[in-house]
Structure formats: C-alpha cells, structure tokens
Design an enzyme around this catalytic site. Structure first.
Site, PDB file in Angstrom:
ATOM      1  N   LEU A  33       0.822  -1.213   0.000  1.00 20.03           N
ATOM      2  CA  LEU A  33       0.000   0.000   0.000  1.00 20.03           C
ATOM      3  C   LEU A  33       0.858   1.265   0.000  1.00 20.03           C
ATOM      4  O   LEU A  33       2.023   1.232   0.414  1.00 20.03           O
ATOM      5  CB  LEU A  33      -0.890   0.005   1.254  1.00 20.03           C
ATOM      6  CG  LEU A  33      -1.930  -1.110   1.360  1.00 20.03           C
ATOM      7  CD1 LEU A  33      -2.575  -1.082   2.743  1.00 20.03           C
ATOM      8  CD2 LEU A  33      -2.990  -0.976   0.265  1.00 20.03           C
ATOM      9  N   GLY A  35       2.462   4.331   1.443  1.00 18.95           N
ATOM     10  CA  GLY A  35       2.859   4.607   2.820  1.00 18.95           C
ATOM     11  C   GLY A  35       3.293   3.381   3.602  1.00 18.95           C
ATOM     12  O   GLY A  35       3.621   3.477   4.789  1.00 18.95           O
ATOM     13  N   GLY A  37       5.990   1.680   3.185  1.00 20.54           N
ATOM     14  CA  GLY A  37       7.432   1.724   3.438  1.00 20.54           C
ATOM     15  C   GLY A  37       8.279   1.222   2.280  1.00 20.54           C
ATOM     16  O   GLY A  37       9.498   1.071   2.411  1.00 20.54           O
ATOM     17  N   SER A 106       1.518  -1.512  -7.274  1.00 21.16           N
ATOM     18  CA  SER A 106       1.228  -2.694  -8.115  1.00 21.16           C
ATOM     19  C   SER A 106       0.171  -3.600  -7.464  1.00 21.16           C
ATOM     20  O   SER A 106       0.488  -4.724  -7.056  1.00 21.16           O
ATOM     21  CB  SER A 106       2.507  -3.465  -8.450  1.00 21.16           C
ATOM     22  OG  SER A 106       3.323  -3.713  -7.341  1.00 21.16           O
TER      23      SER A 106
HETATM   24  P1  ADP Z   1       5.626   3.840   0.072  1.00 20.23           P
HETATM   25  O1  ADP Z   1       6.818   3.951  -0.821  1.00 20.23           O
HETATM   26  O2  ADP Z   1       5.234   2.417   0.359  1.00 20.23           O
HETATM   27  O3  ADP Z   1       4.458   4.671  -0.369  1.00 20.23           O
HETATM   28  P2  ADP Z   1       7.180   5.423   1.886  1.00 20.23           P
HETATM   29  O4  ADP Z   1       8.475   4.678   1.992  1.00 20.23           O
HETATM   30  O5  ADP Z   1       7.130   6.619   0.978  1.00 20.23           O
HETATM   31  O6  ADP Z   1       6.025   4.384   1.508  1.00 20.23           O
HETATM   32  O7  ADP Z   1       6.693   5.903   3.317  1.00 20.23           O
HETATM   33  C1  ADP Z   1       6.759   5.081   4.447  1.00 20.23           C
HETATM   34  C2  ADP Z   1       6.845   5.954   5.722  1.00 20.23           C
HETATM   35  O8  ADP Z   1       6.865   5.093   6.845  1.00 20.23           O
HETATM   36  C3  ADP Z   1       8.101   6.800   5.765  1.00 20.23           C
HETATM   37  O9  ADP Z   1       7.769   8.063   6.295  1.00 20.23           O
HETATM   38  C4  ADP Z   1       8.996   6.016   6.732  1.00 20.23           C
HETATM   39  O10 ADP Z   1       9.896   6.845   7.408  1.00 20.23           O
HETATM   40  C5  ADP Z   1       7.979   5.413   7.681  1.00 20.23           C
HETATM   41  N1  ADP Z   1       8.413   4.192   8.359  1.00 20.23           N
HETATM   42  C6  ADP Z   1       8.359   3.970   9.706  1.00 20.23           C
HETATM   43  N2  ADP Z   1       8.858   2.763  10.022  1.00 20.23           N
HETATM   44  C7  ADP Z   1       9.246   2.186   8.877  1.00 20.23           C
HETATM   45  C8  ADP Z   1       9.853   0.925   8.562  1.00 20.23           C
HETATM   46  N3  ADP Z   1      10.147   0.032   9.493  1.00 20.23           N
HETATM   47  N4  ADP Z   1      10.104   0.646   7.250  1.00 20.23           N
HETATM   48  C9  ADP Z   1       9.799   1.539   6.295  1.00 20.23           C
HETATM   49  N5  ADP Z   1       9.235   2.750   6.509  1.00 20.23           N
HETATM   50  C10 ADP Z   1       8.968   3.086   7.808  1.00 20.23           C
END
Ligand code: ADP
Length: 197
Positions: A33, A35, A37, A106
C-alpha cells in the site's frame, strides 16, 4: 509488422555484461500500500547494495510516472499498462546486468505475474511490504489517504480501489514490527542467494 522485426545478433552477450560486473542481474519488486514503506526500504537497500559494489538502479513512481508513463492514469487498464512498461524497462536493465529495484503499489496480482513472466521467474524477487492499512493511513506520508477519504481521489488503493496481496512473496515485512535496517537484511539475504556475489 512484428513478423518483420528480426533481432540483430549483437556481439556482447548478457553473460559478458554480468561477468564484467561480478554479479548476476535481478529485479527486486516491492509491492504494498501507499505509505507502507516500499520506497524507504528500497532506498536503504540500494545504498547497502551500492556499498557492496553491486550495480543497481531504482525504478519508482516518480521517475516513471513523470516521464515514460506520464500519459497513464490510475484506472485498472492504465495501471496494467504502467506495470507492463516498468517490467519491460526492468527487463532491458537486467539485460544490461543491473540489480533493479522497483517500488510500486502494483495492486493487481495478475500484473505482478505478468512482470515475472516478462523478466523470467528466476530473475524476480517479490517483496511484500505488508504494513496494516491503519498504520499507512496514520502515517499518510503524502496526505493522499485524507484526500481519498474526502472523496477527492478516485481509484486510491486501499480506500476505493482493491489491493490483491501476494500469495507467496519471497520476502514479507510488516514495518510495524520490522525496522528499515532489519527489512534490508531480510531482502539482502534473498538477493545474495540469487546474484552469486
Ligand atoms: P511507500 O513507498 O510504500 O508509499 P514510503 O516509503 O514513501 O512508503 O513511506 C513510508 C513511511 O513510513 C516513511 O515516512 C517512513 O519513514 C515510515 N516508516 C516507519 N517505520 C518504517 C519501517 N520500518 N520501514 C519503512 N518505513 C517506515
């Protein structure tokens, strides 16, 4: 027209390009999804690979949707075309000998299967970033969940469009349980098995 396209036999092979780089190519595909990570882990993974002198390239929504795929919407048909083009680009990069990291929601299983078919199953590592939607929504990194809940975005995955979870991902991480560094180690272990480095 396609029957008149006859590939030229170029002198340098994929094997030779790989040999020069001292590792095999691979496509590491992050799905999950918004957000969840994906991009954060993908970015940390590329840094870790780069430090090991592995030749990488990272594909994500920003560098694809702003350029090559800037004519595509988020309708189911355009999402399918988006993933098909990404997989074809990744396939060329695999031919070039790179470890390609792809970070895309995806949401459709069939589209991800198609990507696997395009690059070949042996060249594909599927990473499912399985962070609960409540946490993705709490983070709301780009403010998109709030907009989608307010009815301002159509076809937003998890809110008003489906997400089809992988049945048998190579790696699965829930970022409410696993840190970024721990996730990188898990993915790296899977990569090491495949690239002979
Ligand atoms: P996506 O690419 O899936 O849309 P992002 O990487 O842009 O998600 O965003 C994920 C958010 O979650 C970031 O702000 C990141 O700092 C936070 N976060 C907190 N804990 C984690 C973790 N363990 N792994 C990845 N992201 C994390």
């Amino acid at each position: 027209m396609e029957e008149n396209i006859i590939p030229h036999n170029f002198s340098i092979t994929q094997q030779q390009r790989s040999d020069l780089k001292n590792h095999k190519p691979l496509l590491v595909w992050f799905t999950g999804l918004s957000g969840s990570g994906k991009s954060t882990i993908a970015n940390a993974l590329e840094k870790a690979l780069f430090e090991k002198e592995i030749h990488t390239y990272l594909l994500d929504g920003d560098n694809l949707r702003k350029g090559l795929n800037n004519n595509l919407s988020f309708s189911p048909e355009d999402r399918t075309e988006n993933i098909r083009r990404i997989a074809e680009v990744a396939n060329l990069m695999i031919d070039a000998g790179l470890v390609v990291i792809a970070s895309f929601v995806s949401p459709y299983r069939e589209d991800r299967e198609n990507a696997k078919r395009i690059v070949g199953y042996d060249n594909f590592v599927e990473v499912f970033v399985n962070t609960p939607i409540e946490e993705c929504e709490r983070r709301d990194v780009k403010g998109l969940y709030a907009k989608a809940r307010a009815g301002e975005i159509e076809n937003f995955t998890g809110v008003n469009a489906p997400y089809e979870a992988p049945m048998a991902p190579d790696v699965e991480v829930d970022t409410t349980v696993v840190s970024v560094d721990e996730a990188v180690v898990l993915v790296m272990n899977e990569i090491k098995k495949r690239i002979n480095n």
